[in-house]
Design a protein around this motif. Structure first.
Motif, mmCIF file in Angstrom:
data_model
loop_
_atom_site.group_PDB
_atom_site.id
_atom_site.type_symbol
_atom_site.label_atom_id
_atom_site.label_comp_id
_atom_site.label_asym_id
_atom_site.label_seq_id
_atom_site.Cartn_x
_atom_site.Cartn_y
_atom_site.Cartn_z
ATOM 1 N N VAL A 75 9.180 -50.306 -0.516
ATOM 2 C CA VAL A 75 9.091 -48.969 0.055
ATOM 3 C C VAL A 75 8.460 -49.056 1.432
ATOM 4 O O VAL A 75 7.380 -49.628 1.576
ATOM 5 C CB VAL A 75 8.220 -48.070 -0.844
ATOM 6 N N ASP A 82 3.909 -45.664 7.421
ATOM 7 C CA ASP A 82 3.647 -46.293 6.133
ATOM 8 C C ASP A 82 2.829 -45.427 5.180
ATOM 9 O O ASP A 82 3.037 -45.464 3.973
ATOM 10 C CB ASP A 82 2.931 -47.639 6.331
ATOM 11 N N GLY A 280 7.227 -56.620 1.091
ATOM 12 C CA GLY A 280 7.717 -55.299 1.462
ATOM 13 C C GLY A 280 9.184 -55.329 1.834
ATOM 14 O O GLY A 280 9.948 -56.160 1.336
ATOM 15 N N ALA A 282 10.594 -55.939 4.726
ATOM 16 C CA ALA A 282 10.929 -56.950 5.747
ATOM 17 C C ALA A 282 11.943 -56.466 6.772
ATOM 18 O O ALA A 282 13.038 -57.015 6.889
ATOM 19 C CB ALA A 282 11.433 -58.237 5.069
ATOM 20 N N ASP A 284 12.284 -57.031 9.732
ATOM 21 C CA ASP A 284 12.736 -58.068 10.689
ATOM 22 C C ASP A 284 13.963 -58.831 10.193
ATOM 23 O O ASP A 284 14.684 -59.410 10.997
ATOM 24 C CB ASP A 284 11.583 -59.038 11.036
HETATM 25 P P1 NAI Z 1 6.870 -57.694 4.414
HETATM 26 O O1 NAI Z 1 6.463 -58.313 3.128
HETATM 27 O O2 NAI Z 1 8.013 -56.752 4.359
HETATM 28 O O3 NAI Z 1 7.223 -58.862 5.465
HETATM 29 C C1 NAI Z 1 6.270 -59.828 5.902
HETATM 30 C C2 NAI Z 1 7.013 -61.092 6.414
HETATM 31 O O4 NAI Z 1 7.507 -61.835 5.284
HETATM 32 C C3 NAI Z 1 8.230 -60.769 7.288
HETATM 33 O O5 NAI Z 1 8.319 -61.716 8.310
HETATM 34 C C4 NAI Z 1 9.387 -60.916 6.333
HETATM 35 O O6 NAI Z 1 10.603 -61.288 6.950
HETATM 36 C C5 NAI Z 1 8.911 -62.001 5.368
HETATM 37 N N1 NAI Z 1 9.480 -61.777 4.022
HETATM 38 C C6 NAI Z 1 9.068 -60.849 3.111
HETATM 39 N N2 NAI Z 1 9.820 -60.911 2.013
HETATM 40 C C7 NAI Z 1 10.735 -61.880 2.209
HETATM 41 C C8 NAI Z 1 11.811 -62.397 1.425
HETATM 42 N N3 NAI Z 1 12.094 -61.926 0.197
HETATM 43 N N4 NAI Z 1 12.556 -63.400 1.946
HETATM 44 C C9 NAI Z 1 12.292 -63.897 3.162
HETATM 45 N N5 NAI Z 1 11.291 -63.452 3.952
HETATM 46 C C10 NAI Z 1 10.526 -62.442 3.488
HETATM 47 O O7 NAI Z 1 5.567 -56.969 5.001
HETATM 48 P P2 NAI Z 1 5.407 -56.011 6.285
HETATM 49 O O8 NAI Z 1 6.277 -56.489 7.389
HETATM 50 O O9 NAI Z 1 3.951 -55.909 6.461
HETATM 51 O O10 NAI Z 1 5.901 -54.578 5.801
HETATM 52 C C11 NAI Z 1 7.202 -54.050 6.041
HETATM 53 C C12 NAI Z 1 7.321 -52.712 5.354
HETATM 54 O O11 NAI Z 1 7.245 -52.886 3.938
HETATM 55 C C13 NAI Z 1 6.224 -51.728 5.740
HETATM 56 O O12 NAI Z 1 6.793 -50.457 5.848
HETATM 57 C C14 NAI Z 1 5.269 -51.777 4.549
HETATM 58 O O13 NAI Z 1 4.550 -50.594 4.351
HETATM 59 C C15 NAI Z 1 6.224 -52.026 3.412
HETATM 60 N N6 NAI Z 1 5.592 -52.682 2.253
HETATM 61 C C16 NAI Z 1 5.923 -52.205 1.017
HETATM 62 C C17 NAI Z 1 5.422 -52.784 -0.115
HETATM 63 C C18 NAI Z 1 5.833 -52.256 -1.442
HETATM 64 O O14 NAI Z 1 6.842 -51.584 -1.561
HETATM 65 N N7 NAI Z 1 5.092 -52.528 -2.476
HETATM 66 C C19 NAI Z 1 4.503 -53.931 -0.036
HETATM 67 C C20 NAI Z 1 4.267 -54.396 1.310
HETATM 68 C C21 NAI Z 1 4.789 -53.769 2.414
#
Ligand code: NAI
Ligand code: MG
Length: 352
Positions: A75, A82, A280, A282, A284
């Protein structure tokens, strides 16, 4: 034949891609192990917020209440702040369904390059029990004197005796099924009200479990230990904020966020529990088809375990290990060139 009703909320970004793969693997496990999953999909997400002004319908909680389990993608997405996405979907569900345990198992998976490579899965296997309903993540506080030089904010923490005691007790009960060691994350030198209270309750509960070895560490030192001597940790229990940070760190030392699953558990079974990857949405890499689906697949295995389908859950973990060891279908974060779909399909095929 048992049939389980599962709600799927793919959410945003790569949450959608990895949830498709987890469903594929769970359906393969069900077919193989003699049960079935009846899926209902919900489009609750930032996209929905942009169109309708809310992350989920007003009766969202009621719509989910009758399901046997919930599989959640991720999410949050750029364009929606956020705090709106999190408090509009994830946090209300965790709280309404009293999923006060956030369980995050950590295991060094084969075929991954970790800063701790050279160690084995047996040496590096722990579980983080994160308090999931109160603590530092509270809506109490406010912003004052906006825009003035004397502007300030207050962000309160809420620690209740009931909330602290039940999460610590859960950690001790879990330790009895494992190697019988609990480490509590504290910071009573800096947080002089909440953490001494947490420590006091930890000591009270520990006294009731003389068969379980226990100890506490300041969260900063514990973070260092997690990298330098993780074999000395087994069950780690922490507050909402500490558990959140420690589990991302634990994920990073075992091959990255793409590998770490988590469960939001209502231990009484009164409400559905919800399973999701630690990562999350991701942004990017969203839309590129290269996200690693392993974390979400393993979250699906936790869901099956929770439903009592222990054999199928273990079969999924074994299939993941096999595919990672073979090394032919790894996503870019694991040093390969496979797509999300190819890795997911490989795991589903290993199950058959
Ligand atoms: P993120 O976990 O989405 O990404 C952090 C880094 O890890 C990025 O460089 C991403 O490309 C990499 N990454 C994450 N999962 C991956 C996967 N399965 N395979 C390959 N690479 C992966 O964390 P970020 O960037 O801090 O948050 C992005 C969004 O997600 C924000 O809106 C945040 O609020 C949300 N979020 C939601 C969560 C949930 O639903 N429980 C938990 C953490 C973040
Ligand atoms: Mg986190």
């Amino acid at each position: 034949m048992s049939e389980y009703r599962i709600a799927s909320i793919p959410g945003d970004g790569i949450g959608v891609d990895v949830t498709v793969e987890a469903r594929k693997v769970l359906d393969a496990a069900a077919a193989r192990h003699g049960f079935s999953l009846r899926w209902t999909e919900f489009d609750w997400s930032c996209e929905r917020y942009t169109q309708t002004g809310s992350m989920m319908p007003d009766d969202g909680v009621a719509q989910l209440a009758a399901f046997d389990g919930i599989l959640l993608g991720a999410v949050g997405f750029p364009g929606v702040p956020d705090h709106i996405s999190l408090w509009g979907l994830l946090i209300p569900l965790r709280r309404a369904f009293q999923q006060y345990v956030n369980l995050r198992p950590v295991r060094l998976l084969p075929g991954t390059t970790s800063v701790l490579s050279g160690r084995t899965a047996e040496e590096l296997e722990m579980v983080i029990v994160r308090e999931n309903s109160e603590g530092e993540y509270s809506a109490i506080g406010g912003r004052h004197n906006s825009g003035r030089p004397d502007e300030f904010v207050l962000q309160e923490s809420v620690f209740t005796r009931v909330g602290v005691e039940r999460i610590i007790r859960y950690a001790f009960e879990l330790a009895r099924t494992r190697t019988s060691r609990v480490t509590s994350a504290t910071k009573s030198n800096g947080l002089i009200h909440s953490m001494p209270f947490w420590d006091e309750i930890f000591a009270e509960v520990a006294a009731k479990y003389p068969d379980v070895e226990s100890g506490q560490m300041h969260v900063d030192a514990l973070a260092a230990r997690m990298v330098q001597a993780p074999d000395r940790l087994d069950v780690v229990v922490g507050s909402n904020l500490f558990g959140d940070i420690l589990s991302d760190l634990a994920a990073a030392v075992t091959g990255g966020l793409g590998m770490a699953p988590s469960g939001n558990i209502n231990p009484s079974g009164e409400f559905p529990s919800m399973f999701e990857a630690v990562h999350g949405s991701a942004p990017d890499i969203a839309g590129q088809g290269i996200a690693n689906p392993v974390a979400q697949i393993l979250a699906g295995a936790m869901l099956l375990e929770h439903l009592g389908e222990t054999v199928a859950a273990q079969a999924i973990r074994t299939s993941v290990d096999e595919v990672l060891t073979a090394g032919a279908e790894l996503t870019p974060d694991l040093g390969g060139t496979a797509t999300t779909t190819r890795l997911g399909t490989a795991v589903a095929e290993a199950l058959r």
